[in-house]
Design an enzyme around this catalytic site. Structure first.
Site, PDB file in Angstrom:
ATOM      1  N   CYS A   2       0.850  -1.180   0.000  1.00 43.04           N
ATOM      2  CA  CYS A   2       0.000   0.000   0.000  1.00 43.04           C
ATOM      3  C   CYS A   2       0.895   1.243   0.000  1.00 43.04           C
ATOM      4  O   CYS A   2       1.898   1.283   0.692  1.00 43.04           O
ATOM      5  CB  CYS A   2      -0.950   0.096   1.192  1.00 43.04           C
ATOM      6  SG  CYS A   2      -2.074  -1.291   1.318  1.00 43.04           S
ATOM      7  N   ARG A  30       3.935  -0.316  -4.793  1.00 38.66           N
ATOM      8  CA  ARG A  30       3.618  -0.856  -3.464  1.00 38.66           C
ATOM      9  C   ARG A  30       2.274  -1.572  -3.411  1.00 38.66           C
ATOM     10  O   ARG A  30       1.926  -2.174  -2.403  1.00 38.66           O
ATOM     11  CB  ARG A  30       3.609   0.283  -2.431  1.00 38.66           C
ATOM     12  CG  ARG A  30       4.925   1.002  -2.307  1.00 38.66           C
ATOM     13  CD  ARG A  30       4.828   2.114  -1.284  1.00 38.66           C
ATOM     14  NE  ARG A  30       4.673   1.592   0.046  1.00 38.66           N
ATOM     15  CZ  ARG A  30       5.671   1.281   0.858  1.00 38.66           C
ATOM     16  NH1 ARG A  30       6.906   1.456   0.455  1.00 38.66           N
ATOM     17  NH2 ARG A  30       5.442   0.803   2.063  1.00 38.66           N
ATOM     18  N   TRP A  78      -2.846  -2.670  -1.749  1.00 41.20           N
ATOM     19  CA  TRP A  78      -2.610  -4.095  -1.964  1.00 41.20           C
ATOM     20  C   TRP A  78      -3.459  -4.789  -0.924  1.00 41.20           C
ATOM     21  O   TRP A  78      -3.206  -4.668   0.276  1.00 41.20           O
ATOM     22  CB  TRP A  78      -1.132  -4.423  -1.776  1.00 41.20           C
ATOM     23  CG  TRP A  78      -0.796  -5.830  -2.130  1.00 41.20           C
ATOM     24  CD1 TRP A  78      -0.496  -6.308  -3.375  1.00 41.20           C
ATOM     25  CD2 TRP A  78      -0.700  -6.944  -1.235  1.00 41.20           C
ATOM     26  NE1 TRP A  78      -0.240  -7.649  -3.310  1.00 41.20           N
ATOM     27  CE2 TRP A  78      -0.362  -8.078  -2.015  1.00 41.20           C
ATOM     28  CE3 TRP A  78      -0.885  -7.127   0.130  1.00 41.20           C
ATOM     29  CZ2 TRP A  78      -0.184  -9.348  -1.462  1.00 41.20           C
ATOM     30  CZ3 TRP A  78      -0.718  -8.386   0.685  1.00 41.20           C
ATOM     31  CH2 TRP A  78      -0.368  -9.480  -0.124  1.00 41.20           C
ATOM     32  N   ASN A 104      -1.687   1.925   5.820  1.00 39.49           N
ATOM     33  CA  ASN A 104      -0.838   0.843   5.314  1.00 39.49           C
ATOM     34  C   ASN A 104      -0.542  -0.055   6.503  1.00 39.49           C
ATOM     35  O   ASN A 104      -0.005   0.413   7.498  1.00 39.49           O
ATOM     36  CB  ASN A 104       0.460   1.451   4.741  1.00 39.49           C
ATOM     37  CG  ASN A 104       1.470   0.401   4.347  1.00 39.49           C
ATOM     38  OD1 ASN A 104       1.128  -0.765   4.160  1.00 39.49           O
ATOM     39  ND2 ASN A 104       2.718   0.805   4.231  1.00 39.49           N
ATOM     40  N   GLY A 105      -0.914  -1.339   6.416  1.00 39.81           N
ATOM     41  CA  GLY A 105      -0.651  -2.263   7.525  1.00 39.81           C
ATOM     42  C   GLY A 105      -1.894  -3.078   7.847  1.00 39.81           C
ATOM     43  O   GLY A 105      -2.834  -3.143   7.049  1.00 39.81           O
ATOM     44  N   GLU A 488      16.115 -18.968  -8.226  1.00 47.72           N
ATOM     45  CA  GLU A 488      15.837 -17.563  -8.538  1.00 47.72           C
ATOM     46  C   GLU A 488      15.337 -17.405  -9.976  1.00 47.72           C
ATOM     47  O   GLU A 488      14.425 -16.621 -10.245  1.00 47.72           O
ATOM     48  CB  GLU A 488      17.102 -16.717  -8.268  1.00 47.72           C
ATOM     49  CG  GLU A 488      17.012 -15.255  -8.618  1.00 47.72           C
ATOM     50  CD  GLU A 488      15.932 -14.478  -7.861  1.00 47.72           C
ATOM     51  OE1 GLU A 488      15.340 -15.011  -6.902  1.00 47.72           O
ATOM     52  OE2 GLU A 488      15.664 -13.330  -8.264  1.00 47.72           O
ATOM     53  N   LYS A 492      11.735 -15.734 -10.929  1.00 45.91           N
ATOM     54  CA  LYS A 492      11.568 -14.597 -11.837  1.00 45.91           C
ATOM     55  C   LYS A 492      10.533 -14.914 -12.902  1.00 45.91           C
ATOM     56  O   LYS A 492       9.659 -14.116 -13.188  1.00 45.91           O
ATOM     57  CB  LYS A 492      12.889 -14.238 -12.551  1.00 45.91           C
ATOM     58  CG  LYS A 492      13.923 -13.530 -11.730  1.00 45.91           C
ATOM     59  CD  LYS A 492      13.588 -12.103 -11.329  1.00 45.91           C
ATOM     60  CE  LYS A 492      12.867 -12.027 -10.023  1.00 45.91           C
ATOM     61  NZ  LYS A 492      13.573 -11.993  -8.810  1.00 45.91           N
ATOM     62  N   GLU A 495       6.901 -15.166 -11.466  1.00 43.93           N
ATOM     63  CA  GLU A 495       6.263 -13.966 -10.923  1.00 43.93           C
ATOM     64  C   GLU A 495       5.915 -12.926 -11.982  1.00 43.93           C
ATOM     65  O   GLU A 495       4.946 -12.206 -11.826  1.00 43.93           O
ATOM     66  CB  GLU A 495       7.046 -13.347  -9.756  1.00 43.93           C
ATOM     67  CG  GLU A 495       8.296 -12.604 -10.088  1.00 43.93           C
ATOM     68  CD  GLU A 495       8.961 -11.986  -8.857  1.00 43.93           C
ATOM     69  OE1 GLU A 495       8.262 -11.523  -7.957  1.00 43.93           O
ATOM     70  OE2 GLU A 495      10.198 -11.972  -8.808  1.00 43.93           O
ATOM     71  N   HIS A 511      15.743 -38.250  -8.255  1.00 45.33           N
ATOM     72  CA  HIS A 511      14.974 -38.656  -7.076  1.00 45.33           C
ATOM     73  C   HIS A 511      13.494 -38.296  -7.219  1.00 45.33           C
ATOM     74  O   HIS A 511      12.765 -38.279  -6.232  1.00 45.33           O
ATOM     75  CB  HIS A 511      15.567 -38.018  -5.820  1.00 45.33           C
ATOM     76  CG  HIS A 511      16.974 -38.466  -5.553  1.00 45.33           C
ATOM     77  ND1 HIS A 511      17.270 -39.724  -5.085  1.00 45.33           N
ATOM     78  CD2 HIS A 511      18.168 -37.840  -5.752  1.00 45.33           C
ATOM     79  CE1 HIS A 511      18.596 -39.844  -4.976  1.00 45.33           C
ATOM     80  NE2 HIS A 511      19.153 -38.716  -5.384  1.00 45.33           N
ATOM     81  N   LYS A 619       5.676  -4.573  -4.206  1.00 43.50           N
ATOM     82  CA  LYS A 619       7.137  -4.507  -4.037  1.00 43.50           C
ATOM     83  C   LYS A 619       7.564  -4.799  -2.603  1.00 43.50           C
ATOM     84  O   LYS A 619       8.500  -5.555  -2.389  1.00 43.50           O
ATOM     85  CB  LYS A 619       7.632  -3.127  -4.488  1.00 43.50           C
ATOM     86  CG  LYS A 619       9.135  -2.956  -4.423  1.00 43.50           C
ATOM     87  CD  LYS A 619       9.833  -3.775  -5.480  1.00 43.50           C
ATOM     88  CE  LYS A 619      11.337  -3.593  -5.471  1.00 43.50           C
ATOM     89  NZ  LYS A 619      11.999  -4.746  -6.138  1.00 43.50           N
TER      90      LYS A 619
END
Ligand code: M6R
Length: 624
Positions: A2, A30, A78, A104-105, A488, A492, A495, A511, A619
């Site tokens: 947010c 954000r 968000w 925000n929170g 990684e 990438k 996402e 395995h 983010k």
């Protein structure tokens, strides 16, 4: 998560609303589920909200422009509590029309507040912020003053918040408070700003005042006052600072996305991280150390806590630090760490890695480690962030602002910082001779140029990505330090390109995972340097054979001059080899990830996706 921005000016104009909207555009990284802005106009709130990215709010404003005002607060969301909807979008206006609140929170005891304090009020929605807006207006009616109401409120709520509130009966001020979520004030000429991140107002002013943990701010166009939660006024001189970058850093600079721009900035990110703090006599130091350096000789374990990409850099760190410093290193997702009764004590050094420095899971892991008596060290990109402030020591990554949700240059800078930390610890603890350290530092310093060389293959990788844009599944394999790079690479791709992808330790293939290899399956394999750990190299070649014999299509990242694979490239099985300059295996991670980042960025581009703002993500993840 947010983004918050608010502005109060000396006179009525379009500025406050325009600056808020512009600020939200910069803060959209954000969160981008919904957005809204409220102004005070002639004793009433004028509010516009829209679901989805800011483009929708822009249309809303264009179809019916805002009135002139001297005060505005905006929010880009968000979603945590409640789905993305107009009803749940901020600002929230209390049912009596008195208070507008952006948040925000997460307020953890919102339900309790609702049942204990607001029984007689019928709320239009049920999110934590709506409940708090309502309760704040009730406290305002009681106290007659928004600052006093906020001071009462913060004593009764649990959770995390950055609040910005306006009282419709007093358009001269904005009242804010902060607990576990960032807020910073921008001091302008005839206006002042408040935002989650300086990026929202850096175009107008470079003078900032950080609101610290558990502080309340009262902001008028020509006056700023800060208070603690007990209501005592605070001298904030030591919270003021100058922003040392300009708005160009927050623009794409001609690239198709911030992600591409940030990948191209990787040589500079590594260079700045190496030289950012200066190294005297071939020796690296930390940016801050609040305890006796000798303590580092006593530690018997390092635990790295981080999330997502930052955790992958921790896995790379483990190889380097264990090898150079002969000390066990554990790497753990920060959100798992404190729930398993980890063995952490005064002989443990807990290293927290984070780009934002605001990731709540990582912060909570650090707080837990401190309670257990461990010393904590942050590897962080955001100066002044919560992690920076709360850890006992800090090593900055100087990657510069990273705006794309998918982390690229910050990751590479994190790995670089881990090497620096490993060499520093090896020196302090006497694990390596100085000449050995110096030779490793010399090699580390060659990485920016080598990265620039890898970037020369950008168009080649992009062309390959174009052919693969409809691929539905991609696997990534690596051994040793190549394993976290495989993880990684897979993160990438999933996402930002929404392609199912998984990273595996190459040795694990037989395995289980090999069962999913069928004809045409695309597999990226990271081949380690041939002359450094030859046994790892030959094992990875054997894994390649196993995949080829089951019809997989292989793409290889390998060292220049490694011709062990050329025959397979000619005869089939290997579709493509991307070469990187020679370096030792421990440093190869920095180079090997780049083709994978470019691949993900380019696939997303050819799929026409929003690279910088992938769906469902934000983010900074400032909630647990
Ligand atoms: O700000 P942080 O480095 O603490 O963020 C950690 C993760 O949320 C972050 O790396 C995330 O995984 C990125 N989206 C990866 O690209």
């Amino acid at each position: 998560m947010c983004g918050i921005v608010a502005c109060v000016t000396s006179k009525k104009s379009d500025f406050a609303a325009d600056a808020c909207f512009k600020g939200l555009e910069y803060l959209e990284y954000r969160g981008y589920d919904s957005a809204g802005i409220s102004l005070i106009v002639d004793g009433k709130f004028e509010t516009k909200k829209a679901v989805g990215k800011l483009e929708s709010l822009k249309k809303e404003i264009k179809s019916k422009p805002f009135s002139k005002s001297n005060i505005a607060a905006g929010h880009t969301r968000w979603a945590t509590h409640g789905s993305p909807s107009i009803e749940n979008a901020h600002p929230h206006i209390s049912t009596n029309g008195r208070v507008a609140l952006v948040h925000n929170g997460i307020i953890e005891n919102a339900a309790q507040i609702k049942s204990e304090k607001l029984q007689n009020i019928k709320l239009t929605g049920n999110t934590d912020t709506q409940i708090v807006a309502e309760y704040l207006s009730m406290l305002l009616e009681e106290t007659g003053n928004l600052q006093n109401a906020m001071t009462k409120l913060v004593k009764q709520i649990d959770g995390s918040w950055a609040f910005v509130a306006m009282d419709v009966k007093d358009n001269s001020k904005i009242v804010c408070s902060r607990h576990n979520s960032p807020l910073v004030i921008g001091k302008g000429e005839s206006e002042n700003f408040i935002a989650s991140d300086v990026i929202a107002f850096v175009e107008y002013t470079k003078n900032a005042v950080e609101i610290k943990q558990d502080q309340i701010a009262v902001i008028e166009w020509d006056n700023i006052k800060l208070f603690n939660f007990a209501g005592e006024q605070i001298d904030y001189a030591n919270q003021e600072y100058k922003i040392d970058w300009n708005i160009d850093a927050a623009k794409k600079g001609g690239y198709s996305s911030f992600m591409e721009k940030e990948i191209r900035e990787e040589p500079a990110a590594v260079r700045n991280t190496i030289y950012g703090r200066g190294s005297q006599d071939g020796r690296f130091g930390l940016d801050r150390l609040d305890f006796d350096e000798n303590y580092l000789k006593l530690i018997d374990k390092i635990t790295v806590v981080a999330c997502g990409t930052a955790a992958h850099s921790g896995y790379v760190a483990r190889f380097a630090i264990e090898h150079w410093c002969k000390i066990p290193v554990e790497v753990e997702f920060a959100h798992e760490f404190r729930y398993r009764d980890p063995i952490v004590n005064s002989k443990t050094l807990v290293i927290a890695i984070s780009q934002s420095g605001e990731t709540m899971d990582t912060l909570q892991a650090v707080r837990y480690a401190k309670q257990q008596g461990a010393k904590t060290l942050a590897i962080v990109n955001t100066l002044g962030s919560a992690l920076d402030r709360e850890c006992d020591a800090v090593l900055y990554t100087y990657a510069g602002r990273e705006i794309a949700v998918a982390s690229t240059k910050a990751f590479i800078a994190q790995i670089t910082a881990c090497y620096i930390l490993g060499l520093y610890l090896a020196e302090v603890r006497g694990n390596l001779f100085l000449d050995e350290i110096e030779s490793k530092i010399r090699e580390l310093k060659t990485l920016p140029d080598k990265l620039a060389k890898v970037l020369q293959s950008y168009d080649d990788i992009k062309a390959f990505a174009k052919k693969e844009k409809n691929t539905e599944s991609v696997l990534f394999l690596g051994r040793h330090i190549g394993y976290p790079i495989a993880l990684e690479g897979a993160l990438k791709l999933k996402e930002i390109a929404y392609i199912h992808s998984e990273g595996f330790a190459a040795g694990e293939l037989k395995h289980g995972p090999i069962a999913i290899i069928e004809k045409g399956q695309l597999v990226f394999v990271i081949v380690p340097p041939k002359n450094d750990r030859a046994e790892v190299h030959s094992k990875v070649l054997a894994n390649i054979e196993e995949i080829i014999s089951r019809g997989g299509r292989i793409v290889v990242i390998a060292e220049e001059g490694d011709n062990s694979l050329s025959e397979k490239l000619e005869k089939g099985g290997i579709e493509k080899i991307f070469f990187r300059p020679k370096t030792s295996i421990l440093f190869s991670a920095v180079l090997d990830i780049v083709p994978l980042q470019i691949f993900a960025c380019s696939v997303a581009l050819f799929k026409g996706l929003d690279i910088d703002m992938p769906r469902n993500l934000a983010k900074s993840v400032t909630v647990e």
